[in-house]
Design an enzyme around this catalytic site. Structure first.
Site, PDB file in Angstrom:
ATOM      1  N   CYS A   1       0.844  -1.197   0.000  1.00 39.48           N
ATOM      2  CA  CYS A   1       0.000   0.000   0.000  1.00 39.48           C
ATOM      3  C   CYS A   1       0.886   1.256   0.000  1.00 39.48           C
ATOM      4  O   CYS A   1       2.093   1.176   0.200  1.00 39.48           O
ATOM      5  CB  CYS A   1      -0.923   0.009   1.216  1.00 39.48           C
ATOM      6  SG  CYS A   1      -0.046   0.104   2.789  1.00 39.48           S
TER       7      CYS A   1
ATOM      8  N   CYS B   1       2.962   1.741   3.148  1.00 39.92           N
ATOM      9  CA  CYS B   1       4.037   0.756   3.258  1.00 39.92           C
ATOM     10  C   CYS B   1       5.219   1.165   2.377  1.00 39.92           C
ATOM     11  O   CYS B   1       6.376   1.081   2.789  1.00 39.92           O
ATOM     12  CB  CYS B   1       3.535  -0.630   2.854  1.00 39.92           C
ATOM     13  SG  CYS B   1       2.144  -1.200   3.849  1.00 39.92           S
TER      14      CYS B   1
END
Length: 82
Positions: free
Chosen positions: A11, A14
Site C-alpha cells: 500500500c 508501506c
C-alpha cells in the site's frame, strides 16, 4: 549491522515507510540489511496486526503509523549503537 524489516502488502503507506527507512539509512551512513515482507501470513509472526510495520533488530518499533523522519533517525541511530 541493523536488521530492518518493513512489513506491508504494498500500500502507499508501506511504500512510503520503506522509502523513508532507505533514505535515513543512506543519509546517516548506517550499515543495515533492509527486508520488505509482503506475505500477509508472516505479519502475525512478527506481531503485526495492521500495516505498515517496522521491525528493527527483532523489536517492533512501529505499527499502523509512519514515524517522522527525526523519530526514525533517532530509533535507527540508537539501535545501531547497541
Amino acid at each position: 549491522m541493523l536488521d530492518i524489516k518493513v512489513l506491508g502488502p504494498g500500500c502507499a503507506n508501506c511504500i512510503k515507510l520503506e522509502s523513508l527507512v532507505k533514505e535515513v539509512v543512506s543519509e546517516k551512513n548506517l550499515q543495515a540489511n533492509i527486508e520488505k515482507i509482503t506475505d500477509r501470513e508472516k505479519f502475525l509472526d512478527y506481531g503485526i496486526m495492521v500495516t505498515p510495520g517496522l521491525i528493527v533488530n527483532g523489536k517492533v518499533l512501529a505499527m499502523v503509523k509512519i514515524p517522522t523522519k527525526s523519530t526514525l533517525e533517532h530509533w535507527l541511530e540508537k539501535e545501531s549503537s547497541i
